[in-house]
Scaffold this active site. Structure first.
Site, PDB file in Angstrom:
ATOM      1  N   GLU A 136       0.923  -1.293   0.030  1.00  0.00           N
ATOM      2  CA  GLU A 136      -0.002  -0.211  -0.153  1.00  0.00           C
ATOM      3  C   GLU A 136       0.836   1.253   0.043  1.00  0.00           C
ATOM      4  OE1 GLU A 136      -1.991   0.919   3.885  1.00  0.00           O
ATOM      5  OE2 GLU A 136      -1.498  -1.098   4.240  1.00  0.00           O
ATOM      6  N   SER A 192      -7.221  -2.743   6.666  1.00  0.00           N
ATOM      7  CA  SER A 192      -8.035  -1.925   6.736  1.00  0.00           C
ATOM      8  C   SER A 192      -8.928  -1.691   5.631  1.00  0.00           C
ATOM      9  CB  SER A 192      -7.524  -0.564   7.326  1.00  0.00           C
ATOM     10  OG  SER A 192      -7.200  -0.752   8.694  1.00  0.00           O
ATOM     11  N   CYS A 218      -3.104  -3.789   4.529  1.00  0.00           N
ATOM     12  CA  CYS A 218      -2.414  -4.915   4.829  1.00  0.00           C
ATOM     13  C   CYS A 218      -2.449  -6.278   4.514  1.00  0.00           C
ATOM     14  CB  CYS A 218      -2.392  -4.800   6.443  1.00  0.00           C
ATOM     15  SG  CYS A 218      -1.725  -3.322   7.081  1.00  0.00           S
ATOM     16  N   HIS A 221      -1.850 -10.511  11.962  1.00  0.00           N
ATOM     17  CA  HIS A 221      -1.550  -9.079  11.600  1.00  0.00           C
ATOM     18  C   HIS A 221      -1.242  -8.378  12.671  1.00  0.00           C
ATOM     19  CE1 HIS A 221      -0.786  -5.342   9.608  1.00  0.00           C
ATOM     20  NE2 HIS A 221      -2.066  -4.932  10.285  1.00  0.00           N
ATOM     21  N   THR A 251       2.947   3.509  16.298  1.00  0.00           N
ATOM     22  CA  THR A 251       2.606   2.301  15.607  1.00  0.00           C
ATOM     23  C   THR A 251       3.186   2.338  13.991  1.00  0.00           C
ATOM     24  OG1 THR A 251       0.462   2.957  14.911  1.00  0.00           O
ATOM     25  CG2 THR A 251       0.534   1.772  16.904  1.00  0.00           C
TER      26      THR A 251
HETATM   27  P1  HMG Z   1      -3.955   6.023  21.788  1.00  0.00           P
HETATM   28  O1  HMG Z   1      -5.207   6.383  21.971  1.00  0.00           O
HETATM   29  O2  HMG Z   1      -2.915   7.216  21.878  1.00  0.00           O
HETATM   30  O3  HMG Z   1      -3.468   5.138  23.182  1.00  0.00           O
HETATM   31  O4  HMG Z   1      -3.570   5.272  20.662  1.00  0.00           O
HETATM   32  P2  HMG Z   1      -4.555   4.556  24.113  1.00  0.00           P
HETATM   33  O5  HMG Z   1      -4.850   5.470  24.942  1.00  0.00           O
HETATM   34  O6  HMG Z   1      -5.769   3.673  23.566  1.00  0.00           O
HETATM   35  O7  HMG Z   1      -3.604   3.640  24.994  1.00  0.00           O
HETATM   36  C1  HMG Z   1      -3.158   2.218  24.195  1.00  0.00           C
HETATM   37  C2  HMG Z   1      -3.134   1.478  25.428  1.00  0.00           C
HETATM   38  O8  HMG Z   1      -1.977   1.776  26.409  1.00  0.00           O
HETATM   39  C3  HMG Z   1      -4.393   1.143  26.426  1.00  0.00           C
HETATM   40  O9  HMG Z   1      -4.450  -0.338  26.411  1.00  0.00           O
HETATM   41  C4  HMG Z   1      -3.960   1.685  27.341  1.00  0.00           C
HETATM   42  O10 HMG Z   1      -4.653   1.391  28.562  1.00  0.00           O
HETATM   43  C5  HMG Z   1      -2.481   1.484  27.571  1.00  0.00           C
HETATM   44  P3  HMG Z   1      -5.759  -0.971  25.964  1.00  0.00           P
HETATM   45  O11 HMG Z   1      -6.837  -0.480  26.751  1.00  0.00           O
HETATM   46  O12 HMG Z   1      -5.642  -0.681  24.566  1.00  0.00           O
HETATM   47  O13 HMG Z   1      -5.393  -2.603  26.340  1.00  0.00           O
HETATM   48  N1  HMG Z   1      -1.607   2.298  28.661  1.00  0.00           N
HETATM   49  C6  HMG Z   1      -0.641   1.929  29.422  1.00  0.00           C
HETATM   50  N2  HMG Z   1      -0.197   0.602  29.762  1.00  0.00           N
HETATM   51  C7  HMG Z   1       0.768   0.675  30.616  1.00  0.00           C
HETATM   52  N3  HMG Z   1       1.333   1.426  31.390  1.00  0.00           N
HETATM   53  C8  HMG Z   1       0.952   2.991  31.034  1.00  0.00           C
HETATM   54  C9  HMG Z   1      -0.297   3.054  30.079  1.00  0.00           C
HETATM   55  N4  HMG Z   1      -0.848   4.069  29.641  1.00  0.00           N
HETATM   56  C10 HMG Z   1      -1.712   3.507  28.526  1.00  0.00           C
HETATM   57  N5  HMG Z   1       1.253   3.977  31.792  1.00  0.00           N
HETATM   58  C11 HMG Z   1      -4.159   3.521  18.998  1.00  0.00           C
HETATM   59  C12 HMG Z   1      -3.782   3.889  20.277  1.00  0.00           C
HETATM   60  C13 HMG Z   1      -3.594   2.104  18.694  1.00  0.00           C
HETATM   61  C14 HMG Z   1      -5.514   3.732  18.827  1.00  0.00           C
HETATM   62  C15 HMG Z   1      -2.987   4.338  18.047  1.00  0.00           C
HETATM   63  O14 HMG Z   1      -1.745   3.982  18.166  1.00  0.00           O
HETATM   64  C16 HMG Z   1      -3.399   4.441  16.492  1.00  0.00           C
HETATM   65  O15 HMG Z   1      -4.326   5.151  16.209  1.00  0.00           O
HETATM   66  N6  HMG Z   1      -2.542   3.573  15.702  1.00  0.00           N
HETATM   67  C17 HMG Z   1      -2.741   3.202  14.365  1.00  0.00           C
HETATM   68  C18 HMG Z   1      -4.045   2.385  14.067  1.00  0.00           C
HETATM   69  C19 HMG Z   1      -3.842   0.717  14.300  1.00  0.00           C
HETATM   70  O16 HMG Z   1      -2.703   0.490  14.289  1.00  0.00           O
HETATM   71  N7  HMG Z   1      -4.855   0.363  14.288  1.00  0.00           N
HETATM   72  C20 HMG Z   1      -4.931  -1.272  14.497  1.00  0.00           C
HETATM   73  C21 HMG Z   1      -6.077  -2.319  13.894  1.00  0.00           C
HETATM   74  S1  HMG Z   1      -6.199  -1.777  12.226  1.00  0.00           S
HETATM   75  C22 HMG Z   1      -4.920  -2.447  11.227  1.00  0.00           C
HETATM   76  O17 HMG Z   1      -4.578  -3.408  12.030  1.00  0.00           O
HETATM   77  C23 HMG Z   1      -4.724  -2.109  10.010  1.00  0.00           C
HETATM   78  C24 HMG Z   1      -3.483  -1.347   9.483  1.00  0.00           C
HETATM   79  O18 HMG Z   1      -2.194  -2.052  10.028  1.00  0.00           O
HETATM   80  C25 HMG Z   1      -3.620  -0.774   8.470  1.00  0.00           C
HETATM   81  C26 HMG Z   1      -3.613  -1.376   7.103  1.00  0.00           C
HETATM   82  O19 HMG Z   1      -4.662  -2.327   6.950  1.00  0.00           O
HETATM   83  O20 HMG Z   1      -3.070  -1.236   6.245  1.00  0.00           O
HETATM   84  C27 HMG Z   1      -3.478  -0.134  10.716  1.00  0.00           C
END
Ligand code: HMG
Length: 384
Positions: free
Chosen positions: A79, A307, A111, A233, A152
């Site tokens: 992609e 996605s 992906c 993935h 990420t």
């Molecule tokens: P965010 O909103 O900043 O993070 O972004 P958060 O507040 O949700 O925290 C993440 C985790 O850290 C949470 O755990 C918190 O509790 C924990 P969870 O509730 O998820 O189990 N946390 C802590 N843990 C330990 N000690 C601490 C602490 N503080 C917080 N002190 C988000 C997170 C993934 C949303 C962001 O990084 C993002 O938008 N990433 C990109 C999207 C993504 O990867 N999506 C995955 C599914 S889609 C996919 O896989 C396709 C893709 O690869 C693309 C394609 O297909 O081409 C992305």
């Protein structure tokens, strides 16, 4: 006829940023990135690497003179394409000097591209039993500096040769597939960075896994305890853990322990590299094969998610003797990468190039990789 993976390799850049340092710079608790997201290091990709060279560096190690002569199909999942018309497969054919009778195309569905390639290769080999198919998944994952997606990011490529009578993994016919037109993550043509609804994408990922895993088990009359490993993935390693927790609900302690242990092995390399998009599931596969406790004929369940969105659950069995074949797959170089500071990483990020009609040169002279993107002359990309 047994069809599957005969050779396997991966590549990423020789630079990384430490996730603890990145968290501190972004005024986050390091454990958010290290435990909450589950990433230790993130590959930093210089502007002298693009999806073509990442793929060539991964595939170059498994394409020898025999393969150059015998590969008849190149399937390039990405992609992060570099041209709207000419496929990256043709650039790769040229760089690796693969015989001109081989055909090649680029495949895109976020992906999911490399998994789509695997399913196409299965059919192609069924019709052409002497075929050798080169497949790659190659991408650079970019969200932007100081965005929620930043921890990420990542990049790199996985390359494999598929054939009849494979030496590493036999891929089983059949799968459970799901497609849904959703806007969880996308990248319009005018953007270098992805747009993402992160929390929504993570929920959809889990839902797609839950549906396809259960559908597959029902169709094939399998139970969760029949699996020796379940891999995912991995956009970030915690994502796979969250999905696995759902998949293992209600299972015995022994089954849970076994599958969590194997998952732990399967996320090690991903935690050191970050998201590879198309290659991520297969980097996790390499991690499992190298670091997990697998025996001959063990059953592995693979969940692919792209996605937009498409999800697929399918399975494979290890081929007797696979461990000795994998001795050729060197992963030790990952430990010798150079750590860059957060400010160096930001400079490299900003030096990434716009698509333009101007002539330019990249920083290829500093890049020690075998294949490099040198720049552009007369609107043509130059590779070394
Ligand atoms: P965010 O909103 O900043 O993070 O972004 P958060 O507040 O949700 O925290 C993440 C985790 O850290 C949470 O755990 C918190 O509790 C924990 P969870 O509730 O998820 O189990 N946390 C802590 N843990 C330990 N000690 C601490 C602490 N503080 C917080 N002190 C988000 C997170 C993934 C949303 C962001 O990084 C993002 O938008 N990433 C990109 C999207 C993504 O990867 N999506 C995955 C599914 S889609 C996919 O896989 C396709 C893709 O690869 C693309 C394609 O297909 O081409 C992305």
């Amino acid at each position: 006829m047994d069809i599957g993976i005969d050779k396997l390799n991966f590549f990423t850049s020789d630079m990384y940023v430490d996730m603890g340092e990145l968290a501190e710079t972004r005024k986050e608790d390091p454990n958010k990135y290290l435990i909450g997201i589950g990433q230790k290091k993130q590959a930093v990709i210089p502007n002298s690497q693009d999806s073509v060279t990442l793929a060539a560096n991964a595939a170059g190690k498994i394409v020898d003179d025999f393969e150059r002569k015998n590969i008849d199909l190149i399937l390039f999942g990405t992609e992060s394409g570099v041209d709207s018309s000419k496929s990256a497969a043709v650039y790769l054919q040229g760089l690796l000097k693969i015989n001109p009778q081989a055909s090649g195309v680029e495949l895109k569905q976020a992906c999911f591209g490399l998994t789509a390639g695997i399913q196409l290769a299965m059919g192609h080999i069924m019709m052409n039993p002497n075929s050798r198919v080169l497949l790659v998944g190659s991408d650079i994952a970019r969200y932007g500096i100081n965005t929620p997606g930043e921890p990420t990011q990542g990049g790199g490529a996985v390359a494999m040769i598929m054939s009849a009578k494979p030496s590493i993994l036999k891929i089983n016919p059949g799968n459970a597939h799901l497609t849904k037109d959703i806007m969880d993550f996308w990248r319009p043509l005018y953007r270098k960075e992805a747009l993402v609804d992160g929390k929504y994408s993570s929920r959809e990922f889990i839902d797609f896994f839950d549906q396809t895993f259960n559908e597959y088990k029902e169709r094939e009359n399998l139970s969760t305890s029949d699996f020796d490993a379940l891999i995912f993935h991995l956009p970030y390693t915690k994502m796979g853990l969250k999905a696995l927790r759902i998949g293992l609900q209600g299972e015995s302690k022994e089954v849970q322990q076994r599958l969590f242990d194997q998952f732990d092995a399967s996320k090690q390399l991903n935690a050191e590299v970050g998201n590879l998009y198309t290659g991520s599931l297969y980097l996790s596969l390499i991690s499992l094969l190298k670091k997990g406790k697998l025996k001959d004929n063990d059953l592995i369940g693979l969940f692919s998610y792209g996605s937009g969105a498409e999800g697929e659950f399918f399975t494979a069995n290890t081929v007797p003797g696979f461990k000795s074949v994998l001795e050729n797959l060197d992963i030790s170089w990952l430990d010798n990468r150079r750590q860059v500071t957060v400010s160096e990483y930001e400079d490299i990020y900003k030096a990434s190039l716009e698509f333009t009609d101007r002539n330019f040169l990249t920083g290829f002279k500093q890049d020690k990789s075998e294949f490099k993107f040198m720049g552009q002359t007369n609107q043509q990309r130059m590779y070394k």
